[in-house]
Design a protein around this motif. Sequence first.
Motif, PDB file in Angstrom:
ATOM      1  N   SER A 112       0.814  -1.211   0.000  1.00  0.00           N
ATOM      2  CA  SER A 112       0.000   0.000   0.000  1.00  0.00           C
ATOM      3  C   SER A 112       0.848   1.261   0.000  1.00  0.00           C
ATOM      4  O   SER A 112       2.075   1.234   0.173  1.00  0.00           O
ATOM      5  CB  SER A 112      -0.926  -0.003   1.220  1.00  0.00           C
ATOM      6  N   ARG A 113       0.156   2.359  -0.170  1.00  0.00           N
ATOM      7  CA  ARG A 113       0.813   3.667  -0.110  1.00  0.00           C
ATOM      8  C   ARG A 113       1.206   4.012   1.320  1.00  0.00           C
ATOM      9  O   ARG A 113       2.172   4.751   1.539  1.00  0.00           O
ATOM     10  CB  ARG A 113      -0.139   4.718  -0.675  1.00  0.00           C
ATOM     11  N   GLN A 114       0.479   3.434   2.298  1.00  0.00           N
ATOM     12  CA  GLN A 114       0.724   3.770   3.691  1.00  0.00           C
ATOM     13  C   GLN A 114       2.136   3.406   4.115  1.00  0.00           C
ATOM     14  O   GLN A 114       2.780   4.160   4.850  1.00  0.00           O
ATOM     15  CB  GLN A 114      -0.298   3.051   4.580  1.00  0.00           C
ATOM     16  N   MET A 119       7.625   4.606   5.731  1.00  0.00           N
ATOM     17  CA  MET A 119       9.075   4.511   5.505  1.00  0.00           C
ATOM     18  C   MET A 119       9.711   5.895   5.491  1.00  0.00           C
ATOM     19  O   MET A 119      10.764   6.119   6.103  1.00  0.00           O
ATOM     20  CB  MET A 119       9.336   3.797   4.177  1.00  0.00           C
ATOM     21  N   ILE A 120       9.067   6.820   4.814  1.00  0.00           N
ATOM     22  CA  ILE A 120       9.606   8.190   4.755  1.00  0.00           C
ATOM     23  C   ILE A 120       9.582   8.820   6.140  1.00  0.00           C
ATOM     24  O   ILE A 120      10.536   9.498   6.556  1.00  0.00           O
ATOM     25  CB  ILE A 120       8.801   9.022   3.741  1.00  0.00           C
ATOM     26  N   ALA A 121       8.469   8.584   6.887  1.00  0.00           N
ATOM     27  CA  ALA A 121       8.380   9.132   8.240  1.00  0.00           C
ATOM     28  C   ALA A 121       9.422   8.525   9.166  1.00  0.00           C
ATOM     29  O   ALA A 121       9.862   9.177  10.126  1.00  0.00           O
ATOM     30  CB  ALA A 121       6.971   8.892   8.811  1.00  0.00           C
ATOM     31  N   ALA A 122       9.842   7.289   8.884  1.00  0.00           N
ATOM     32  CA  ALA A 122      10.862   6.632   9.700  1.00  0.00           C
ATOM     33  C   ALA A 122      12.272   7.069   9.330  1.00  0.00           C
ATOM     34  O   ALA A 122      13.244   6.594   9.936  1.00  0.00           O
ATOM     35  CB  ALA A 122      10.741   5.118   9.580  1.00  0.00           C
ATOM     36  N   GLY A 123      12.411   7.937   8.338  1.00  0.00           N
ATOM     37  CA  GLY A 123      13.727   8.463   7.978  1.00  0.00           C
ATOM     38  C   GLY A 123      14.395   7.770   6.814  1.00  0.00           C
ATOM     39  O   GLY A 123      15.591   8.021   6.556  1.00  0.00           O
ATOM     40  N   VAL A 124      13.703   6.917   6.078  1.00  0.00           N
ATOM     41  CA  VAL A 124      14.286   6.234   4.923  1.00  0.00           C
ATOM     42  C   VAL A 124      14.066   7.120   3.696  1.00  0.00           C
ATOM     43  O   VAL A 124      12.921   7.409   3.321  1.00  0.00           O
ATOM     44  CB  VAL A 124      13.650   4.847   4.721  1.00  0.00           C
ATOM     45  N   ASP A 180      21.338  -0.734   0.666  1.00  0.00           N
ATOM     46  CA  ASP A 180      19.997  -0.161   0.511  1.00  0.00           C
ATOM     47  C   ASP A 180      18.924  -1.258   0.568  1.00  0.00           C
ATOM     48  O   ASP A 180      17.866  -1.068   1.182  1.00  0.00           O
ATOM     49  CB  ASP A 180      19.905   0.596  -0.808  1.00  0.00           C
ATOM     50  N   ALA A 181      19.186  -2.393  -0.077  1.00  0.00           N
ATOM     51  CA  ALA A 181      18.222  -3.499  -0.030  1.00  0.00           C
ATOM     52  C   ALA A 181      18.025  -3.992   1.405  1.00  0.00           C
ATOM     53  O   ALA A 181      16.896  -4.258   1.846  1.00  0.00           O
ATOM     54  CB  ALA A 181      18.690  -4.642  -0.927  1.00  0.00           C
ATOM     55  N   GLN A 182      19.124  -4.080   2.137  1.00  0.00           N
ATOM     56  CA  GLN A 182      19.030  -4.522   3.529  1.00  0.00           C
ATOM     57  C   GLN A 182      18.311  -3.475   4.383  1.00  0.00           C
ATOM     58  O   GLN A 182      17.518  -3.820   5.270  1.00  0.00           O
ATOM     59  CB  GLN A 182      20.416  -4.796   4.078  1.00  0.00           C
ATOM     60  N   LEU A 183      18.567  -2.204   4.121  1.00  0.00           N
ATOM     61  CA  LEU A 183      17.923  -1.136   4.888  1.00  0.00           C
ATOM     62  C   LEU A 183      16.410  -1.141   4.663  1.00  0.00           C
ATOM     63  O   LEU A 183      15.629  -1.088   5.620  1.00  0.00           O
ATOM     64  CB  LEU A 183      18.512   0.215   4.481  1.00  0.00           C
ATOM     65  N   VAL A 184      15.999  -1.203   3.403  1.00  0.00           N
ATOM     66  CA  VAL A 184      14.562  -1.192   3.105  1.00  0.00           C
ATOM     67  C   VAL A 184      13.887  -2.439   3.662  1.00  0.00           C
ATOM     68  O   VAL A 184      12.789  -2.376   4.218  1.00  0.00           O
ATOM     69  CB  VAL A 184      14.341  -1.071   1.584  1.00  0.00           C
ATOM     70  N   ALA A 185      14.540  -3.589   3.526  1.00  0.00           N
ATOM     71  CA  ALA A 185      13.962  -4.831   4.048  1.00  0.00           C
ATOM     72  C   ALA A 185      13.818  -4.780   5.570  1.00  0.00           C
ATOM     73  O   ALA A 185      12.786  -5.176   6.125  1.00  0.00           O
ATOM     74  CB  ALA A 185      14.807  -6.027   3.631  1.00  0.00           C
TER      75      ALA A 185
END
Length: 323
Positions: A112-114, A119-124, A180-185
């Motif tokens: 979802s968009r949420q 993710m953006i709110a968490a600083g990613v 980056d893959a590890q960070l997003v995961a």
Amino acid sequence: MSSSVALQHPAAQREIGIDVVSLGRRGQRRYWRLVSMLATIVLPAALIAAYLYGYAADQYVTEFRFNIRHQAPLRMDASAGPPNAASLAGGVNGVPLAVITDSQIVVQYLKSRQIIDDMIAAGVDLDAIYAGSDHDFLAHLRSGASVEERQRYWRRMVDPFFDLSTGIVSVEVRAFRPADAQLVAGKALALAEKLINDMSERAHADLLSYATREVAESETKLKSVQAAIAAYRNQHAVLFPEMQATADSTVEGRVQESLIEAKTAYSAQLAQGASRDAMQMTMLRNRIDALETELRGVHGRLAMADPGGLAAGSLASVMSGYN
């Protein structure tokens, strides 16, 4: 002989002309077949190979898996339970229905968009990770992309899947650098766990609220019943109708036995020639009359309205209203 050769020469020319024409058409068909093969197979394959080996950026995949455990809430009694207790029944391939529902909710959240906003709110910084500036513009997120484009791109790079046979949720995360893959995961896993914990806490809060409400309602009903029982006992002057009925039945049996003995003794004295006016016979008649009066009183308390008007009714009616 020379005239014979002159007659056959035009026919040979016609046959040679037909063969030349057919060979020309076959050559044209082979040519167009070669052109179509080049256009549909060779050229796309060459373009794809050129893109993959010359322009495509390397992508790295990180995968994580998890499953959701659902604890069944305690039911209040055998006939009633919390509103969501029915969702615990059933299931597919041994996986409870509640687990399937929660897993599907998590999968939809990961698409979802949420989750992008979370993710953006968490600083990613997703733009720094996916909106690269190198020559592979096909694989990167377009700079200044709309919300819909971001969500479509996110679904390309993050692929969650729920295995119904095992109850495990698998998520593949792609990025152009391993870190980056590890960070997003890792951040996606943390957000999924937070969603699961929030749903669990909400379910426990709903269950606690339901149990508290049930306890309050039960206490109110208990107090009301106790007050009604006390008023009923005071109205009929009976503390325990069942015990009173048992005691009166015992008294009735004893009185009836004594009455039978007295009548038997009276009849035996008459048979022996005793006078009815004798003192002993008079005492026996008085005893028989007293026992019959007492027996009628016991009967009245058990199964008929009290003739003296001291009670509202018999113990039978009192017990009927008490139960």
